[in-house]
Scaffold this active site. Structure first.
Site, PDB file in Angstrom:
ATOM      1  N   GLY A 272      -4.886  -1.295  -1.725  1.00  0.00           N
ATOM      2  CA  GLY A 272      -4.289  -0.089  -1.153  1.00  0.00           C
ATOM      3  C   GLY A 272      -4.944   0.381   0.131  1.00  0.00           C
ATOM      4  O   GLY A 272      -4.536   1.364   0.730  1.00  0.00           O
TER       5      GLY A 272
ATOM      6  N   ARG B 204     -17.517  -2.904 -17.631  1.00  0.00           N
ATOM      7  CA  ARG B 204     -17.003  -4.155 -17.067  1.00  0.00           C
ATOM      8  C   ARG B 204     -15.976  -3.854 -15.989  1.00  0.00           C
ATOM      9  O   ARG B 204     -15.325  -2.812 -16.001  1.00  0.00           O
ATOM     10  CB  ARG B 204     -16.331  -5.000 -18.156  1.00  0.00           C
ATOM     11  CG  ARG B 204     -17.280  -5.516 -19.214  1.00  0.00           C
ATOM     12  CD  ARG B 204     -18.155  -6.639 -18.671  1.00  0.00           C
ATOM     13  NE  ARG B 204     -18.927  -7.254 -19.726  1.00  0.00           N
ATOM     14  CZ  ARG B 204     -20.125  -6.852 -20.130  1.00  0.00           C
ATOM     15  NH1 ARG B 204     -20.683  -5.787 -19.560  1.00  0.00           N
ATOM     16  NH2 ARG B 204     -20.763  -7.475 -21.100  1.00  0.00           N
TER      17      ARG B 204
ATOM     18  N   ASP C  55       0.814  -1.220   0.000  1.00  0.00           N
ATOM     19  CA  ASP C  55       0.000   0.000   0.000  1.00  0.00           C
ATOM     20  C   ASP C  55       0.850   1.273   0.000  1.00  0.00           C
ATOM     21  O   ASP C  55       0.345   2.347  -0.325  1.00  0.00           O
ATOM     22  CB  ASP C  55      -0.932   0.029   1.222  1.00  0.00           C
ATOM     23  CG  ASP C  55      -1.813  -1.201   1.317  1.00  0.00           C
ATOM     24  OD1 ASP C  55      -1.997  -1.864   0.283  1.00  0.00           O
ATOM     25  OD2 ASP C  55      -2.304  -1.507   2.413  1.00  0.00           O
TER      26      ASP C  55
HETATM   27  O1  F6P Z   1      -2.323  -4.043   3.283  1.00  0.00           O
HETATM   28  C1  F6P Z   1      -2.121  -4.853   2.176  1.00  0.00           C
HETATM   29  C2  F6P Z   1      -3.415  -5.329   1.589  1.00  0.00           C
HETATM   30  O2  F6P Z   1      -3.138  -6.109   0.433  1.00  0.00           O
HETATM   31  C3  F6P Z   1      -4.414  -4.225   1.249  1.00  0.00           C
HETATM   32  O3  F6P Z   1      -4.091  -3.535   0.078  1.00  0.00           O
HETATM   33  C4  F6P Z   1      -5.699  -5.014   1.207  1.00  0.00           C
HETATM   34  O4  F6P Z   1      -6.798  -4.181   1.475  1.00  0.00           O
HETATM   35  C5  F6P Z   1      -5.515  -6.033   2.293  1.00  0.00           C
HETATM   36  O5  F6P Z   1      -4.124  -6.147   2.512  1.00  0.00           O
HETATM   37  C6  F6P Z   1      -6.073  -7.401   1.985  1.00  0.00           C
HETATM   38  O6  F6P Z   1      -5.913  -8.214   3.090  1.00  0.00           O
HETATM   39  P1  F6P Z   1      -6.121  -9.793   3.071  1.00  0.00           P
HETATM   40  O7  F6P Z   1      -4.883 -10.406   2.478  1.00  0.00           O
HETATM   41  O8  F6P Z   1      -6.293 -10.164   4.499  1.00  0.00           O
HETATM   42  O9  F6P Z   1      -7.311 -10.098   2.238  1.00  0.00           O
END
Ligand code: F6P
Length: 370
Positions: free
Chosen positions: A181, A277, A138
């Site tokens: 992000g 889409r 992020d």
């Molecule tokens: O913080 C990294 C991240 O990939 C974010 O961009 C996303 O919102 C989140 O983690 C997803 O988390 P998980 O892997 O628990 O689904």
């Protein structure tokens, strides 16, 4: 000295390069290294693997983490699997300290995001010698100019924007590419600029439905019958909420975002008559090999972490500032997000090449040169 390493929170490309950087440096100092499995779970459950030169050879190019990770294991509020079980969490930090001592460790390197580093800080405050290494695709930590994993995620996102261009053009469609992000729009912003997106939607600039529609119709009037929208998962309407897909119990930030693009697609089909889409990139952005930049950054972080250990500068987190490796206190680093400023040069750059942020008020500010 003997040191322990763990990787916590969501994985990202470059973690292995850090593990390699720390381990190789440590071995040169004559130290022993162990790696805890699955983040803090390994520390609490004394589950670890010894790391020698051969164990870390060749891992610089591999995505993910050879140590495994967990986004819920927290020594201070520990819940045994299965995930989401009714069992209440328990404070097992004393056990973590006991294991640390029994294993004869002199320090712990915690590689992770805000959640992992907050726990590292809590352990440090109670007397554990800890060094932190920041990671996240992020790129939203304020204490470092950049985090490894971001460049790799950006590459995937930009490639996706490039690819949908041709199909959008062939079909005269609106294509929406949704990036990760969380609460920061860095991936969407940079992939949008690099991929020539027509509309970029960020958490930091809440959108107005009528302005997105107007931007698409304006393109149509100029003979451009397709549009590419790059939407961050944290994008939300000016008077609306975030789109949450899942709540992960026990995670430092339990909300999982995603799906805002479907709402925008529905809106656009109705108001513009153009087929729309959606491509939600999701974890594809976190997978695969790290880019050369991320390998370089992660190796630098790993080596810097070992340097801090040698100088016994515990409670510090490595950081990258003004093109150099440095460190800041973990206490200072955690809990402070770095988000896109709507008035930034980057936002103005995108506006200057005709990109809309789905909010005409921001457009006006940009034109006035703020
Ligand atoms: O913080 C990294 C991240 O990939 C974010 O961009 C996303 O919102 C989140 O983690 C997803 O988390 P998980 O892997 O628990 O689904």
């Amino acid at each position: 000295m003997k040191i322990g390493i763990l990787t916590g929170g969501g994985d990202c490309p470059g973690l292995n390069a850090v593990v390699r950087g720390v381990t190789k440096s440590a071995l040169r100092f004559g130290w022993e290294v162990i790696g805890f499995r699955d983040g803090y779970r390994g520390l609490v459950e004394k589950d670890f693997v010894e790391l020698g030169d051969r164990d870390v050879s060749g891992i610089i190019i591999r995505g993910g983490t050879i140590l495994g990770t967990s986004n819920t294991a927290n020594p201070f509020a520990y819940t045994l699997p299965p995930l989401g079980s009714a069992e209440k969490s328990r404070d097992l930090s004393k056990l973590a300290f006991k294991n640390f001592k029994d294993l004869g460790l002199g320090a712990l390197v915690a590689i992770g995001g805000d959640g992992t580093l907050t726990m590292a800080q809590q352990l440090y405050k109670r007397g554990m010698p800890v060094i932190g290494v920041p990671k996240t695709i992020d790129n939203d930590l304020s204490a470092t100019d950049v985090t490894f994993g971001f460049d790799s995620a950006l590459k995937v996102a930009t490639e996706a924007v490039d690819r949908v261009h041709t199909t959008a053009e062939s079909h005269n469609r609106v294509m929406i590419v949704e990036t990760m992000g969380r609460y920061a729009g860095w991936i969407a912003l940079r992939a949008g600029i690099a991929g020539g997106g027509d509309i970029i939607l960020l958490p930091e600039i809440p959108y107005r439905a009528e302005d997105i529609v107007a931007a698409v119709l304006e393109r149509k009037r100029h003979g451009k019958k397709f549009s590419i929208i790059v939407a961050a998962e944290g994008a939300r309407p000016e008077k609306g909420e975030l789109t949450v897909t899942k709540v992960v119990k026990g995670s430092p930030d339990p909300l999982r975002l995603g799906g805002v693009s479907y709402k925008i697609a529905e809106l656009l089909e109705g108001k513009t008559g153009l087929e729309s889409r959606v491509v939600v990139l999701g974890h594809v952005q976190r997978g695969g090999e790290p880019t050369p930049f991320d390998r370089w950054l992660a190796t630098g972080f790993g080596v810097k972490a070992a340097e801090l250990l040698a100088k016994k500068q515990f409670g510090q987190m490595v950081s990258f500032r003004d093109f150099g490796f440095t460190s800041v206190s973990i206490a200072e680093a955690v809990g402070k997000l770095r988000r896109v400023s709507p008035k930034s040069q980057e936002v103005r750059t995108a506006q200057a090449v005709g990109t809309s942020f789905g909010n005409s008020r921001i457009a006006k500010r940009g034109e006035n040169g703020h």
